[in-house]
Design an enzyme around this catalytic site. Structure first.
Site, PDB file in Angstrom:
ATOM      1  N   GLY A  14       0.795  -1.225   0.000  1.00 22.19           N
ATOM      2  CA  GLY A  14       0.000   0.000   0.000  1.00 22.19           C
ATOM      3  C   GLY A  14       0.824   1.270   0.000  1.00 22.19           C
ATOM      4  N   LYS A  37       8.461   8.993  -7.448  1.00 26.60           N
ATOM      5  CA  LYS A  37       8.680   7.546  -7.469  1.00 26.60           C
ATOM      6  C   LYS A  37       9.945   7.339  -8.294  1.00 26.60           C
ATOM      7  CE  LYS A  37       6.301   3.146  -8.333  1.00 26.60           C
ATOM      8  NZ  LYS A  37       6.237   2.711  -6.935  1.00 26.60           N
ATOM      9  N   GLY A 116       9.324   4.443  -2.419  1.00 29.17           N
ATOM     10  CA  GLY A 116      10.276   3.428  -2.833  1.00 29.17           C
ATOM     11  C   GLY A 116       9.635   2.408  -3.765  1.00 29.17           C
ATOM     12  N   LEU A 206     -10.069  -0.784   1.868  1.00 27.04           N
ATOM     13  CA  LEU A 206     -10.826   0.125   1.015  1.00 27.04           C
ATOM     14  C   LEU A 206     -10.980  -0.483  -0.371  1.00 27.04           C
ATOM     15  CD1 LEU A 206      -8.967   3.449   1.962  1.00 27.04           C
ATOM     16  CD2 LEU A 206     -11.244   2.757   2.737  1.00 27.04           C
TER      17      LEU A 206
END
Length: 230
Positions: A14, A37, A116, A206
């Protein structure tokens, strides 16, 4: 400008959702926030070059516009370990390009949230692993713990490895990866007692996660306080 590096106990814990939620939470405090990223595999070919879906979401969440090449300086098409994808592309991932991109983003805002790839010790090149990036960037780490069977061992080993590297563990966030996990609250209590870093919250299961929804489950007071103290 302040930054934080988001790592995780393993892949699919996540990280991207926490990165986006953290960006939103910082923005709610009036802070110009960008995301990054540095390395992404599993990218799609487009008219503008290789693009990664998670990196595009991070780019879109930013308070101000930034070039994709700064958000995701290393993009690879095959969905595989980054050092293998890089080797097949004839590229060696290095901290110089990542550091330059990070500093370019830092000039545009108050915070940069860096996501990461995979887990803490994922190789990036023959001489570089993921844990070298926050060292090179000079920023603390936020650990995402994917709540599922085996998470206690993964979380405690990762927290120990972060500290052994001489990096500050700014906190941790739990994310429910298995909605049917047994003894979830007991596992959370165990993590809280053994990680020895502030908990920024627990993200429930979720079906359709989004930055604003995740942000509501995060308490970033300790993160902002430690940044001010630092």
């Amino acid at each position: 400008m302040t930054g934080v590096f988001v790592t995780a106990t393993d892949t699919d814990a996540g990280k991207t959702e926490v990165t986006l939620g953290l960006m939103a939470a910082l923005q709610h405090r009036g802070l110009r926030t960008l995301g990054m990223k540095p390395v992404a595999s599993g990218c799609k070919r487009t008219a503008h070059g290789l693009r990664n879906d998670d990196a595009l979401r991070i780019q879109a969440q930013a308070s101000v516009e930034a070039p994709y090449e700064h958000v995701n300086p290393y993009a690879f098409e095959p969905p595989m370990a980054p050092h293998i994808a890089a080797g097949r592309a004839g590229v060696e991932i290095g901290v110089q390009r990542i550091g330059d991109a990070y500093r370019a983003l830092a000039k545009r805002g108050d915070w940069v949230v860096v996501e990461g790839v995979g887990g803490w010790r994922v190789p990036l090149s023959p001489s570089l692993a993921l844990d070298g990036l926050p060292v090179a960037l000079g920023i603390p780490v936020l650990l995402v713990v994917g709540l599922k069977l085996g998470c206690l061992n993964h979380a405690l080993l990762t927290a120990e490895a972060i500290r052994a590297r001489g990096i500050r563990l700014a906190g941790w966030v739990a994310t429910v990866r298995d909605p049917d996990m047994l003894a979830r609250e007991e596992n959370l209590a165990t993590l809280a007692g053994l990680i020895h870093a502030p908990s920024l919250g627990a993200i429930p299961w979720l079906e359709s996660p989004g930055a604003e929804i995740v942000a509501r489950s995060l308490n970033i007071d300790t993160l902002l306080g430690s940044a001010s103290a630092g």
